[in-house]
Scaffold this motif. Structure first.
Motif, mmCIF file in Angstrom:
data_model
loop_
_atom_site.group_PDB
_atom_site.id
_atom_site.type_symbol
_atom_site.label_atom_id
_atom_site.label_comp_id
_atom_site.label_asym_id
_atom_site.label_seq_id
_atom_site.Cartn_x
_atom_site.Cartn_y
_atom_site.Cartn_z
ATOM 1 N N GLY A 56 35.525 38.503 34.865
ATOM 2 C CA GLY A 56 35.309 38.216 36.123
ATOM 3 C C GLY A 56 35.546 39.428 37.212
ATOM 4 N N MET A 57 34.934 39.619 38.280
ATOM 5 C CA MET A 57 35.316 40.770 39.071
ATOM 6 C C MET A 57 36.643 40.755 39.775
ATOM 7 S SD MET A 57 31.447 41.602 40.772
ATOM 8 C CE MET A 57 31.533 40.223 41.717
ATOM 9 N N PRO A 58 37.189 39.606 39.804
ATOM 10 C CA PRO A 58 38.555 39.665 40.431
ATOM 11 C C PRO A 58 39.634 40.012 39.597
ATOM 12 C CG PRO A 58 37.566 37.621 41.391
ATOM 13 C CD PRO A 58 36.682 38.239 40.382
ATOM 14 N N LYS A 59 39.399 39.593 38.458
ATOM 15 C CA LYS A 59 40.255 40.118 37.062
ATOM 16 C C LYS A 59 40.054 41.840 36.996
ATOM 17 C CE LYS A 59 43.645 38.763 34.345
ATOM 18 N NZ LYS A 59 44.746 37.889 34.863
ATOM 19 N N LEU A 60 38.892 42.161 37.004
ATOM 20 C CA LEU A 60 38.746 43.602 36.762
ATOM 21 C C LEU A 60 39.349 44.344 37.803
ATOM 22 C CD1 LEU A 60 36.907 46.247 35.882
ATOM 23 C CD2 LEU A 60 35.347 45.365 37.670
ATOM 24 N N CYS A 61 39.316 43.931 39.278
ATOM 25 C CA CYS A 61 40.114 44.662 40.184
ATOM 26 C C CYS A 61 41.745 44.501 39.987
ATOM 27 C CB CYS A 61 39.790 44.139 41.588
ATOM 28 S SG CYS A 61 38.127 44.408 42.020
ATOM 29 N N GLU A 62 41.865 43.426 39.589
ATOM 30 C CA GLU A 62 43.355 43.290 39.210
ATOM 31 C C GLU A 62 44.132 44.268 38.225
ATOM 32 O OE1 GLU A 62 46.393 39.942 37.063
ATOM 33 O OE2 GLU A 62 44.637 39.085 38.385
ATOM 34 N N ARG A 63 43.203 44.510 37.241
ATOM 35 C CA ARG A 63 43.528 45.156 35.987
ATOM 36 C C ARG A 63 43.411 46.606 36.303
ATOM 37 N NH1 ARG A 63 39.714 41.676 31.903
ATOM 38 N NH2 ARG A 63 41.630 40.178 31.227
ATOM 39 N N ALA A 64 42.331 46.945 37.304
ATOM 40 C CA ALA A 64 42.143 48.469 37.827
ATOM 41 C C ALA A 64 43.535 48.932 38.615
ATOM 42 C CB ALA A 64 41.130 48.634 38.748
ATOM 43 N N LEU A 65 43.900 48.028 39.471
ATOM 44 C CA LEU A 65 45.157 48.068 40.281
ATOM 45 C C LEU A 65 46.403 48.410 39.465
ATOM 46 C CD1 LEU A 65 45.080 45.954 43.407
ATOM 47 C CD2 LEU A 65 45.129 48.202 43.256
ATOM 48 N N GLU A 66 46.524 47.520 38.512
ATOM 49 C CA GLU A 66 47.793 47.503 37.743
ATOM 50 C C GLU A 66 47.603 48.863 36.761
ATOM 51 O OE1 GLU A 66 49.664 45.198 34.019
ATOM 52 O OE2 GLU A 66 48.358 44.234 35.155
ATOM 53 N N ALA A 67 46.787 49.525 36.223
ATOM 54 C CA ALA A 67 46.566 50.354 35.468
ATOM 55 C C ALA A 67 46.632 51.763 36.417
ATOM 56 C CB ALA A 67 45.143 50.698 34.892
ATOM 57 N N THR A 68 46.491 51.723 37.540
ATOM 58 C CA THR A 68 46.790 52.785 38.312
ATOM 59 C C THR A 68 48.136 52.804 39.328
ATOM 60 O OG1 THR A 68 45.253 51.881 39.996
ATOM 61 C CG2 THR A 68 44.294 53.385 38.459
ATOM 62 N N GLY A 69 48.667 51.641 39.141
ATOM 63 C CA GLY A 69 50.138 51.651 39.685
ATOM 64 C C GLY A 69 50.012 51.001 41.187
ATOM 65 N N GLY A 70 48.591 50.591 41.489
ATOM 66 C CA GLY A 70 48.617 50.015 42.973
ATOM 67 C C GLY A 70 49.190 48.632 43.126
ATOM 68 N N PRO A 71 50.038 48.478 44.238
ATOM 69 C CA PRO A 71 50.797 47.415 44.610
ATOM 70 C C PRO A 71 49.835 46.133 44.429
ATOM 71 C CG PRO A 71 50.191 48.461 46.475
ATOM 72 C CD PRO A 71 49.415 49.346 45.401
ATOM 73 N N ALA A 72 50.349 44.878 43.968
ATOM 74 C CA ALA A 72 49.684 43.782 43.547
ATOM 75 C C ALA A 72 49.390 43.261 44.973
ATOM 76 C CB ALA A 72 50.586 42.860 42.904
ATOM 77 N N GLU A 73 50.016 43.435 46.312
ATOM 78 C CA GLU A 73 50.012 42.745 47.521
ATOM 79 C C GLU A 73 48.806 43.116 47.977
ATOM 80 O OE1 GLU A 73 53.256 45.585 48.129
ATOM 81 O OE2 GLU A 73 52.626 44.437 46.631
ATOM 82 N N ILE A 74 48.001 44.103 47.705
ATOM 83 C CA ILE A 74 46.862 44.544 48.372
ATOM 84 C C ILE A 74 45.446 44.155 47.564
ATOM 85 C CG2 ILE A 74 47.822 46.687 49.289
ATOM 86 C CD1 ILE A 74 46.030 48.423 47.109
ATOM 87 N N LEU A 75 45.819 43.246 46.614
ATOM 88 C CA LEU A 75 44.672 42.967 45.647
ATOM 89 C C LEU A 75 43.639 42.296 46.217
ATOM 90 C CD1 LEU A 75 43.016 42.597 42.852
ATOM 91 C CD2 LEU A 75 44.791 40.518 42.651
ATOM 92 N N GLU A 76 43.851 41.451 47.246
ATOM 93 C CA GLU A 76 42.880 40.541 47.969
ATOM 94 C C GLU A 76 41.821 41.632 48.923
ATOM 95 O OE1 GLU A 76 42.352 36.920 51.337
ATOM 96 O OE2 GLU A 76 44.398 37.355 50.277
#
Length: 227
Positions: A56-76
Motif C-alpha cells: 500500500g501507498m502509506p507503507k511505501l511512504c513510511e519506508r521511504a521516510l525511515e530509509a532517509t532518516g525522516g521523522p516519523a511524526e511527519i508521516l501523515e
C-alpha cells in the motif's frame, strides 16, 4: 491461436497490479522523491523504491521516510503530499509488463472472468488501468479503500473473486510478491508468481503453486494447475 476456453470454464483470474500487470516504480519513485526533497531528505533509488512497494501507498511512504532518516511524526503530512503528487501523474512512465497486453487479449477472447486486486488506492488504480487502456479487460477491480483490509488479508481477494463472477470456477491469484502468496493462501486459492516484479526474495522461495518467467507462460501454468 490456441483455444483456452476449457481453462476459462475452470478458472477465473485475479491479478495483482504493481509489479505484476504494470511497472509503476518510476512514477512512484518520482512522487516520493519530490516530497522527500521538499523536506530536505535524500532521494531514494529505483532499487529502494521497488523494495518498498507492495503493502500500500502509506507503507511505501513510511519506508521511504525511515530509509532517509525522516521523522516519523511527519508521516501523515508526507503521505498527503505524496498522494496529491502521485495522483496528479500516476501513469507518465508506468507501462504494462512484458507480454501483459497480448496475454490479456488472448484471455479475454477465451472468455476468462478477470479482475484486479491491488493494495494501491482504488481511484489511482482505476486511473492507471484506464490510461494504459487495460481497464476493458477486467470485469471489476478491488483496491485500497477506507475500512477495507489489504493483502495479505484475504478480504479484498475474496471480494474481487466474487465481483468478477467466479461462481463454480476456481479463482487464481497472479502476483509477484510474498503478500500475494499469503493472500492466496489465506483465501484458499492457488497462486502463480511472475518473475521480474517487486520482491527481494527469489520467487521460487515464496511458496507459490507455480512460478513463471513472464506472462507468455500464464496459460501453461494454468494447465499445470488443472492437471
Amino acid at each position: 491461436m490456441t483455444n483456452y476456453r476449457d481453462l476459462a470454464t475452470e478458472f477465473s483470474l485475479v491479478f495483482d497490479l504493481d509489479g505484476t500487470l504494470i511497472d509503476s516504480a518510476p512514477d512512484l519513485q518520482a512522487a516520493v522523491n519530490t516530497v522527500l526533497s521538499s523536506h530536505g531528505l535524500r532521494r531514494i533509488s529505483m532499487e529502494e523504491t521497488q523494495a518498498f512497494i507492495g503493502d500500500g501507498m502509506p507503507k511505501l511512504c513510511e519506508r521511504a521516510l525511515e530509509a532517509t532518516g525522516g521523522p516519523a511524526e511527519i508521516l501523515e503530512v508526507f503521505y498527503d503530499a505524496f498522494k496529491k503528487r502521485y495522483m496528479s501523474a500516476p501513469a507518465v512512465k508506468t507501462k504494462p509488463m512484458i507480454a501483459v497486453r497480448e496475454t490479456l487479449i488472448t484471455a479475454k477472447g477465451a472468455a476468462f472472468a478477470m479482475g484486479v486486486c491491488t493494495n494501491k488506492s482504488e481511484p489511482v488504480a482505476e486511473t492507471i488501468l484506464t490510461e494504459l487502456q487495460l481497464r476493458p479487460f477486467f470485469t471489476d477491480f478491488v483496491g485500497a479503500m477506507p475500512g477495507r483490509a489489504l493483502k495479505p488479508d484475504p478480504e479484498p481477494l475474496l471480494l474481487c473473486a466474487e465481483r468478477i463472477g467466479t461462481g463454480d470456477r476456481r479463482a487464481v491469484l497472479i502476483g509477484d510478491s510474498i503478500a500475494d502468496v499469503k493472500a492466496a493462501r489465506n483465501a484458499h486459492m492457488p497462486c502463480i508468481l511472475v518473475r521480474g516484479g517487486y520482491t527481494n526474495t527469489a520467487p521460487e522461495l515464496l511458496g507459490a503453486d507455480v512460478v513463471i518467467d513472464s506472462f507468455d507462460h500464464l496459460f501453461t501454468a494454468l494447465e499445470q494447475l488443472a492437471a
